[in-house]
Design an enzyme around this catalytic site. Sequence first.
Site, mmCIF file in Angstrom:
data_model
loop_
_atom_site.group_PDB
_atom_site.id
_atom_site.type_symbol
_atom_site.label_atom_id
_atom_site.label_comp_id
_atom_site.label_asym_id
_atom_site.label_seq_id
_atom_site.Cartn_x
_atom_site.Cartn_y
_atom_site.Cartn_z
ATOM 1 N N PHE A 63 -8.019 -2.980 -5.165
ATOM 2 C CA PHE A 63 -8.848 -2.789 -6.571
ATOM 3 C C PHE A 63 -9.255 -4.292 -7.234
ATOM 4 C CE2 PHE A 63 -8.611 -3.197 -11.176
ATOM 5 C CZ PHE A 63 -9.694 -2.686 -11.562
ATOM 6 N N LYS B 100 6.665 -7.309 -5.726
ATOM 7 C CA LYS B 100 6.842 -7.572 -7.073
ATOM 8 C C LYS B 100 8.219 -7.978 -7.626
ATOM 9 C CE LYS B 100 3.214 -4.510 -8.718
ATOM 10 N NZ LYS B 100 2.266 -3.338 -9.556
ATOM 11 N N GLY C 128 9.943 2.157 -7.461
ATOM 12 C CA GLY C 128 9.455 0.811 -7.147
ATOM 13 C C GLY C 128 9.332 -0.166 -8.153
ATOM 14 N N GLY C 129 8.663 -1.191 -7.875
ATOM 15 C CA GLY C 129 8.377 -2.641 -9.050
ATOM 16 C C GLY C 129 7.744 -1.867 -10.107
ATOM 17 N N ALA C 130 6.395 -0.978 -9.653
ATOM 18 C CA ALA C 130 5.532 -0.335 -10.805
ATOM 19 C C ALA C 130 6.507 0.299 -11.655
ATOM 20 C CB ALA C 130 4.478 0.318 -10.311
ATOM 21 N N TYR D 38 -5.642 5.688 -8.536
ATOM 22 C CA TYR D 38 -6.932 5.823 -9.040
ATOM 23 C C TYR D 38 -7.888 6.091 -7.869
ATOM 24 C CZ TYR D 38 -7.529 1.033 -6.553
ATOM 25 O OH TYR D 38 -7.667 0.301 -5.907
#
Length: 251
Positions: free
Chosen positions: A21, A71, A133-135, A213
């Site tokens: 993105f 990340k 995870g990191g997010a 998304y």
Amino acid sequence: MTKNTEIKLFGLLGKNISYSFSRGYFKDKFKQLGLDNFKYLNFDLNEIKDFKDVLENNPNIKGLNITIPYKEEIFPFLDKIDATAKKIGAVNTIKFTKRGNLKGFNTDAFGFENSLLPLLKSNHKKAVILGTGGASKAIAFVLKKNNIKFKFVSRNPTKKKEISYSDINKELLLETHLIVNCTPLGTSPNVELCPKLPYQYLSKNHLLYDLIYNPEVTTFLSKGKEKGATIKNGLEMLQLQAEESWRIWNS
């Protein structure tokens, strides 16, 4: 653009990021702002140790975004880490300071919080975060900040706040009305996939938020919508975190 104009380089660091993105977003932004000497590239690395080569080969880098799966792995390469990013335990933005230092920030939390708050209702007191995870760390940070109790859902739960997918039952969903998907399940082209949940117990009280998304409405969101749930994809979060990264790079 004159030949003497220095190229100012920005980019995305990750693995298998051709879908990016960020690259399209910043390419359009630079064009709109008339910044002909600004470029945004993807740095697709097989291993985080290759980051050193990126730095050596691109001395004109001014800022980077970091995505899956680096990340957390990026931390040893940073000279400084912003207090919020340190609390979250994940970095998705690097600023190259005038002194040549690399400082890590997390703008995922900013993007998630500002896209989530307008949707929250009084019954959204408990949440489950799908994925670890990191997010997911940024999501947890925002929920804690807004006094929403949460549990992580993992295929292999090992920590205190983690449960398995088999633990998500009717009883849990009757009192847990916010579900955030931080897994890649359902991302194009594998749009038929979705987290394994008892979707039949969802209702209009539920809010389903998917960090994905593409597609705009994942199978996860579609199944929630069928039951009257409020749904939200990750596009606004990405736009907000990108703008916050841009602000940090230029501050």
